[in-house]
Write a protein that holds these residues in place. Structure first.
Motif, mmCIF file in Angstrom:
data_model
loop_
_atom_site.group_PDB
_atom_site.id
_atom_site.type_symbol
_atom_site.label_atom_id
_atom_site.label_comp_id
_atom_site.label_asym_id
_atom_site.label_seq_id
_atom_site.Cartn_x
_atom_site.Cartn_y
_atom_site.Cartn_z
ATOM 1 N N VAL A 118 0.841 -1.208 0.000
ATOM 2 C CA VAL A 118 0.000 0.000 0.000
ATOM 3 C C VAL A 118 0.872 1.253 0.000
ATOM 4 C CG1 VAL A 118 -1.607 1.371 1.395
ATOM 5 C CG2 VAL A 118 -2.010 -1.071 1.068
ATOM 6 N N ALA A 119 1.917 1.232 0.823
ATOM 7 C CA ALA A 119 2.798 2.398 0.927
ATOM 8 C C ALA A 119 3.473 2.701 -0.408
ATOM 9 C CB ALA A 119 3.845 2.165 2.014
ATOM 10 N N ASN A 120 3.978 1.672 -1.079
ATOM 11 C CA ASN A 120 4.700 1.904 -2.323
ATOM 12 C C ASN A 120 3.771 2.297 -3.475
ATOM 13 O OD1 ASN A 120 7.326 1.697 -1.530
ATOM 14 N ND2 ASN A 120 7.544 -0.463 -2.021
ATOM 15 N N VAL A 121 2.596 1.689 -3.542
ATOM 16 C CA VAL A 121 1.632 2.106 -4.561
ATOM 17 C C VAL A 121 1.179 3.545 -4.293
ATOM 18 C CG1 VAL A 121 -0.686 1.713 -5.467
ATOM 19 C CG2 VAL A 121 0.838 -0.227 -5.086
ATOM 20 N N GLY A 122 1.020 3.861 -3.006
ATOM 21 C CA GLY A 122 0.596 5.204 -2.629
ATOM 22 C C GLY A 122 1.603 6.278 -2.989
ATOM 23 N N ILE A 123 2.887 5.943 -2.931
ATOM 24 C CA ILE A 123 3.916 6.931 -3.268
ATOM 25 C C ILE A 123 3.715 7.446 -4.692
ATOM 26 C CG2 ILE A 123 6.373 7.220 -3.780
ATOM 27 C CD1 ILE A 123 6.993 5.413 -1.415
ATOM 28 N N GLY A 124 3.516 6.525 -5.616
ATOM 29 C CA GLY A 124 3.321 6.939 -7.002
ATOM 30 C C GLY A 124 2.097 7.801 -7.181
ATOM 31 N N ALA A 125 1.019 7.444 -6.503
ATOM 32 C CA ALA A 125 -0.224 8.218 -6.623
ATOM 33 C C ALA A 125 -0.058 9.622 -6.062
ATOM 34 C CB ALA A 125 -1.351 7.483 -5.906
ATOM 35 N N VAL A 126 0.578 9.720 -4.901
ATOM 36 C CA VAL A 126 0.764 11.024 -4.255
ATOM 37 C C VAL A 126 1.679 11.916 -5.085
ATOM 38 C CG1 VAL A 126 1.746 12.198 -2.240
ATOM 39 C CG2 VAL A 126 0.292 10.184 -1.927
ATOM 40 N N VAL A 127 2.768 11.356 -5.580
ATOM 41 C CA VAL A 127 3.713 12.140 -6.379
ATOM 42 C C VAL A 127 3.047 12.642 -7.657
ATOM 43 C CG1 VAL A 127 5.845 12.013 -7.739
ATOM 44 C CG2 VAL A 127 5.760 11.016 -5.434
ATOM 45 N N GLU A 128 2.248 11.801 -8.284
ATOM 46 C CA GLU A 128 1.554 12.218 -9.509
ATOM 47 C C GLU A 128 0.550 13.329 -9.229
ATOM 48 O OE1 GLU A 128 -1.177 10.275 -13.113
ATOM 49 O OE2 GLU A 128 -0.246 8.987 -11.589
ATOM 50 N N LEU A 129 -0.197 13.202 -8.129
ATOM 51 C CA LEU A 129 -1.178 14.230 -7.777
ATOM 52 C C LEU A 129 -0.519 15.533 -7.360
ATOM 53 C CD1 LEU A 129 -3.802 12.159 -5.744
ATOM 54 C CD2 LEU A 129 -4.194 13.356 -7.915
ATOM 55 N N ALA A 130 0.673 15.444 -6.777
ATOM 56 C CA ALA A 130 1.341 16.647 -6.279
ATOM 57 C C ALA A 130 1.613 17.644 -7.393
ATOM 58 C CB ALA A 130 2.648 16.266 -5.585
ATOM 59 N N GLY A 131 1.835 17.146 -8.596
ATOM 60 C CA GLY A 131 2.106 18.045 -9.715
ATOM 61 C C GLY A 131 0.851 18.658 -10.305
ATOM 62 N N LEU A 145 -3.849 7.285 2.792
ATOM 63 C CA LEU A 145 -2.942 6.155 2.640
ATOM 64 C C LEU A 145 -2.153 5.890 3.918
ATOM 65 C CD1 LEU A 145 -1.623 6.906 -0.956
ATOM 66 C CD2 LEU A 145 -3.000 4.938 -0.259
ATOM 67 N N GLN A 146 -1.790 6.937 4.617
ATOM 68 C CA GLN A 146 -1.050 6.790 5.872
ATOM 69 C C GLN A 146 -1.889 6.047 6.903
ATOM 70 O OE1 GLN A 146 1.977 7.526 5.909
ATOM 71 N NE2 GLN A 146 2.706 7.851 7.982
ATOM 72 N N ALA A 147 -3.175 6.355 6.945
ATOM 73 C CA ALA A 147 -4.063 5.677 7.893
ATOM 74 C C ALA A 147 -4.176 4.192 7.567
ATOM 75 C CB ALA A 147 -5.445 6.332 7.861
ATOM 76 N N VAL A 148 -4.301 3.877 6.276
ATOM 77 C CA VAL A 148 -4.391 2.467 5.870
ATOM 78 C C VAL A 148 -3.083 1.742 6.172
ATOM 79 C CG1 VAL A 148 -4.689 0.903 3.920
ATOM 80 C CG2 VAL A 148 -6.088 2.965 4.096
ATOM 81 N N GLU A 149 -1.975 2.359 5.829
ATOM 82 C CA GLU A 149 -0.656 1.753 6.063
ATOM 83 C C GLU A 149 -0.428 1.477 7.545
ATOM 84 O OE1 GLU A 149 4.018 3.134 5.906
ATOM 85 O OE2 GLU A 149 2.562 4.166 4.636
ATOM 86 N N ASN A 150 -0.723 2.467 8.375
ATOM 87 C CA ASN A 150 -0.529 2.295 9.815
ATOM 88 C C ASN A 150 -1.502 1.272 10.399
ATOM 89 O OD1 ASN A 150 1.583 4.118 10.004
ATOM 90 N ND2 ASN A 150 0.252 5.852 10.401
ATOM 91 N N GLY A 151 -2.723 1.255 9.861
ATOM 92 C CA GLY A 151 -3.696 0.294 10.360
ATOM 93 C C GLY A 151 -3.326 -1.139 10.045
ATOM 94 N N LEU A 152 -2.722 -1.358 8.882
ATOM 95 C CA LEU A 152 -2.343 -2.713 8.483
ATOM 96 C C LEU A 152 -1.156 -3.234 9.277
ATOM 97 C CD1 LEU A 152 -2.712 -2.568 4.589
ATOM 98 C CD2 LEU A 152 -4.037 -3.975 6.172
ATOM 99 N N GLY A 153 -0.148 -2.409 9.461
ATOM 100 C CA GLY A 153 1.019 -2.952 10.147
ATOM 101 C C GLY A 153 2.116 -1.957 10.423
ATOM 102 N N GLY A 154 1.988 -0.761 9.915
ATOM 103 C CA GLY A 154 3.051 0.202 10.126
ATOM 104 C C GLY A 154 2.973 0.940 11.444
ATOM 105 N N GLY A 155 1.795 0.993 12.047
ATOM 106 C CA GLY A 155 1.640 1.793 13.249
ATOM 107 C C GLY A 155 1.311 1.002 14.494
#
Length: 200
Positions: free
Chosen positions: A126-139, A152-162
């Protein structure tokens, strides 16, 4: 003249397989430890100073992702996906080691270990797929990029990062199984890999 035929018991036949799994588990434990070394090194040398991960300032996190997309991709790949894959092997190796002395406990522990591995791997994906989406939207739309990053941060942390509930239960059950099987003396600490709390 009678010919004696030696019979190999199922337990004897399984010994080479168990030994190979034990060796693989030892390597997996070292790989997991190495992922933490790499993860902490990147965190303290690059990520911590950037205020990345702050929920009160998502713009800083988005800017950091845009500037360090490849670094964050490698970081997530290492601390989540590689760690999770190695954890599967480690959990199975510990089960093979403990199942004779504590069959029920080792089965439950292995289930939690595999669940934890799945959650961690999913979190990294989720984190790695999210990076591409966020970077694309940032422009295109900075505000939307920030909102997407927060989700995405909430999903990532909920699954196992947090949180490490599944991992904590696994370590506890492995320790109890090792005590019951006589693989771990009372008063000593478990050698099972633990990540009670992550700073990343």
């Amino acid at each position: 003249m009678a010919t004696e035929v030696s019979e190999i018991s199922p337990a004897t036949e399984g010994e080479p397989i168990r030994y190979s799994l034990q060796r693989a588990g030892g390597i997996a434990a070292l790989v997991d430890a190495a992922t933490f070394v790499v993860g902490f090194a990147l965190f303290f040398t690059l990520i911590a100073a950037s205020n990345y991960g702050s929920l009160t300032d998502p713009s800083a996190s988005v800017e950091f992702l845009v500037a360090n997309q490849l670094t964050m991709y490698v970081w997530n790949l290492t601390i989540y996906i590689v760690f999770g894959i190695a954890l599967v092997v480690l959990a199975l190796a510990l089960y093979a080691r403990l199942r004779d002395g504590a069959p029920a406990l080792s089965q439950v522990a292995t289930a939690f270990g595999l669940i934890w591995a799945g959650l961690v791997i999913a979190s990294g994906m989720v984190a790695n797929v999210g990076i591409g989406a966020v970077v694309e939207l940032a422009g295109q739309n900075a505000a939307q990029a920030e909102t997407t990053w927060l989700a995405l941060q909430a999903v990532e942390n909920g699954l196992g990062g947090g949180n490490e509930i599944a991992g904590g239960v696994w370590v506890l059950l492995v320790s109890l199984a090792a005590l019951r099987a006589g693989e771990l003396s009372r008063g000593s600490t478990t050698s099972a890999h633990s990540s009670a709390s992550r700073v990343y």
